[in-house]
Design a protein around this motif. Structure first.
Motif, PDB file in Angstrom:
ATOM      1  N   UNK A   1       0.833  -1.207   0.000  1.00  0.00           N
ATOM      2  CA  UNK A   1       0.000   0.000   0.000  1.00  0.00           C
ATOM      3  C   UNK A   1       0.861   1.249   0.000  1.00  0.00           C
ATOM      4  N   UNK A   2       0.242   2.346  -0.456  1.00  0.00           N
ATOM      5  CA  UNK A   2       0.960   3.627  -0.471  1.00  0.00           C
ATOM      6  C   UNK A   2       1.120   4.137   0.960  1.00  0.00           C
ATOM      7  N   UNK A   3       2.328   4.598   1.343  1.00  0.00           N
ATOM      8  CA  UNK A   3       2.529   5.115   2.694  1.00  0.00           C
ATOM      9  C   UNK A   3       1.720   6.388   2.931  1.00  0.00           C
ATOM     10  N   UNK A   4       1.281   6.599   4.161  1.00  0.00           N
ATOM     11  CA  UNK A   4       0.440   7.751   4.487  1.00  0.00           C
ATOM     12  C   UNK A   4       1.138   8.790   5.366  1.00  0.00           C
ATOM     13  N   UNK A   5       2.408   8.570   5.696  1.00  0.00           N
ATOM     14  CA  UNK A   5       3.136   9.540   6.521  1.00  0.00           C
ATOM     15  C   UNK A   5       3.447  10.796   5.727  1.00  0.00           C
ATOM     16  N   UNK A   6       3.860  11.853   6.438  1.00  0.00           N
ATOM     17  CA  UNK A   6       4.217  13.105   5.765  1.00  0.00           C
ATOM     18  C   UNK A   6       5.355  12.886   4.779  1.00  0.00           C
ATOM     19  N   UNK A   7       5.409  13.763   3.796  1.00  0.00           N
ATOM     20  CA  UNK A   7       6.488  13.693   2.818  1.00  0.00           C
ATOM     21  C   UNK A   7       7.786  14.228   3.391  1.00  0.00           C
ATOM     22  N   UNK A   8       8.867  13.963   2.682  1.00  0.00           N
ATOM     23  CA  UNK A   8      10.198  14.409   3.125  1.00  0.00           C
ATOM     24  C   UNK A   8      10.898  15.150   1.983  1.00  0.00           C
ATOM     25  N   UNK A   9      11.486  16.281   2.342  1.00  0.00           N
ATOM     26  CA  UNK A   9      12.359  16.997   1.414  1.00  0.00           C
ATOM     27  C   UNK A   9      13.783  16.689   1.822  1.00  0.00           C
ATOM     28  N   UNK A  10      14.656  16.399   0.854  1.00  0.00           N
ATOM     29  CA  UNK A  10      16.049  16.056   1.173  1.00  0.00           C
ATOM     30  C   UNK A  10      16.995  17.009   0.453  1.00  0.00           C
ATOM     31  N   UNK A  11      17.844  17.667   1.257  1.00  0.00           N
ATOM     32  CA  UNK A  11      18.870  18.536   0.701  1.00  0.00           C
ATOM     33  C   UNK A  11      20.216  17.842   0.860  1.00  0.00           C
ATOM     34  N   UNK A  12      20.897  17.598  -0.264  1.00  0.00           N
ATOM     35  CA  UNK A  12      22.213  16.962  -0.181  1.00  0.00           C
ATOM     36  C   UNK A  12      23.296  18.023  -0.301  1.00  0.00           C
ATOM     37  N   UNK A  13      24.419  17.789   0.389  1.00  0.00           N
ATOM     38  CA  UNK A  13      25.473  18.796   0.380  1.00  0.00           C
ATOM     39  C   UNK A  13      26.833  18.261   0.755  1.00  0.00           C
ATOM     40  N   UNK A  14      27.786  19.188   0.886  1.00  0.00           N
ATOM     41  CA  UNK A  14      29.176  18.837   1.173  1.00  0.00           C
ATOM     42  C   UNK A  14      29.419  18.661   2.667  1.00  0.00           C
ATOM     43  N   UNK A  15      28.871  19.583   3.477  1.00  0.00           N
ATOM     44  CA  UNK A  15      29.090  19.548   4.930  1.00  0.00           C
ATOM     45  C   UNK A  15      28.502  18.266   5.527  1.00  0.00           C
ATOM     46  N   UNK A  16      27.235  18.004   5.215  1.00  0.00           N
ATOM     47  CA  UNK A  16      26.593  16.747   5.604  1.00  0.00           C
ATOM     48  C   UNK A  16      26.083  16.106   4.324  1.00  0.00           C
ATOM     49  N   UNK A  17      26.023  14.793   4.286  1.00  0.00           N
ATOM     50  CA  UNK A  17      25.570  14.105   3.079  1.00  0.00           C
ATOM     51  C   UNK A  17      24.145  14.515   2.744  1.00  0.00           C
ATOM     52  N   UNK A  18      23.257  14.454   3.748  1.00  0.00           N
ATOM     53  CA  UNK A  18      21.854  14.800   3.521  1.00  0.00           C
ATOM     54  C   UNK A  18      21.206  15.343   4.787  1.00  0.00           C
ATOM     55  N   UNK A  19      20.340  16.345   4.582  1.00  0.00           N
ATOM     56  CA  UNK A  19      19.535  16.906   5.669  1.00  0.00           C
ATOM     57  C   UNK A  19      18.086  16.766   5.235  1.00  0.00           C
ATOM     58  N   UNK A  20      17.274  16.160   6.102  1.00  0.00           N
ATOM     59  CA  UNK A  20      15.862  15.929   5.777  1.00  0.00           C
ATOM     60  C   UNK A  20      14.966  16.952   6.461  1.00  0.00           C
ATOM     61  N   UNK A  21      13.798  17.174   5.883  1.00  0.00           N
ATOM     62  CA  UNK A  21      12.852  18.146   6.436  1.00  0.00           C
ATOM     63  C   UNK A  21      12.274  17.709   7.774  1.00  0.00           C
ATOM     64  N   UNK A  22      12.415  16.417   8.121  1.00  0.00           N
ATOM     65  CA  UNK A  22      11.960  15.941   9.440  1.00  0.00           C
ATOM     66  C   UNK A  22      13.101  15.991  10.469  1.00  0.00           C
ATOM     67  N   UNK A  23      14.137  16.804  10.150  1.00  0.00           N
ATOM     68  CA  UNK A  23      15.301  17.096  11.012  1.00  0.00           C
ATOM     69  C   UNK A  23      16.310  15.954  11.134  1.00  0.00           C
TER      70      UNK A  23
END
Length: 195
Positions: free
Chosen positions: A2-24
């Motif tokens: 089934x399709x997941x029903x949790x909130x969506x996530x935005x992911x910012x990738x970068x040099x300092x950290x590999x990835x930072x997600x919108x859920x912190x």
């Protein structure tokens, strides 16, 4: 599945950290760990040694490959494989953890950045196919979308934001926030703009 029903996530990738997600959630840059730094130092030393050996064994315009050079090149190949495996394993674990949170959708920026050590393309590729396997909608944000420059509180865009500015301070509303976290939240909101 089934399709997941949790909130969506935005992911910012970068040099300092590999990835930072919108859920912190944050995923560290594996290249900054002691283990990888030690291997990279060993690799540089070995490369210099091989280069010197080639220079010593030069006959006219030709280079002679001695047994020692062949042995050193095999060692270098092993170090390269080890580094690749460490980086890919880290990315696999990070992407699996993000997918395990079962978000409704994932938004990532279409970055035109070639930083081989960070394996951005591999991260992007793994998130994409894991989304398909788990019925999670994957959205690619436009490369020119101002995810880092747009204030998450008032929506004003700071055009003079430099890459070296790690903290975003809004001149309009006074909001002060980590630049990468802000980018991930704006990427999550990008989904609503395109939906």
């Amino acid at each position: 599945m089934d399709k997941p029903l949790n909130d969506g996530i935005g992911i910012d990738i970068g040099i300092k950290t590999l990835a930072v997600c919108s859920d912190k959630a944050e995923y560290k840059n594996i290249n900054k760990t002691a283990k990888v730094r030690k291997l990279k130092k060993k690799k540089r030393r070995l490369q210099r040694r091989i280069s010197k050996k080639y220079s010593k064994n030069k006959k006219g315009v030709c280079y002679r490959k001695t047994r020692n050079i062949i042995k050193s090149e095999k060692q270098l190949l092993k170090i390269n494989h080890r580094l690749t495996n460490i980086r890919h394993d880290h990315i696999h674990k990070a992407t699996s953890e993000i997918i395990s949170r079962q978000p409704k959708f994932i938004v990532m920026e279409d970055l035109n950045v070639a930083v081989q050590e960070q394996c951005f393309y591999e991260f992007y590729r793994q998130i994409q196919y894991k989304c398909q396997w788990n019925n999670i909608e994957f959205v690619t944000a436009d490369r020119y979308y101002p995810s880092s420059k747009k204030c998450i509180c008032c929506g004003s865009i700071k055009k003079n934001l430099k890459l070296s500015d790690r903290i975003y301070h809004c001149d309009n509303c006074g909001n002060t926030v980590d630049r990468d976290y802000q980018a991930s939240v704006n990427l999550m909101r990008y989904y609503e703009l395109t939906a």
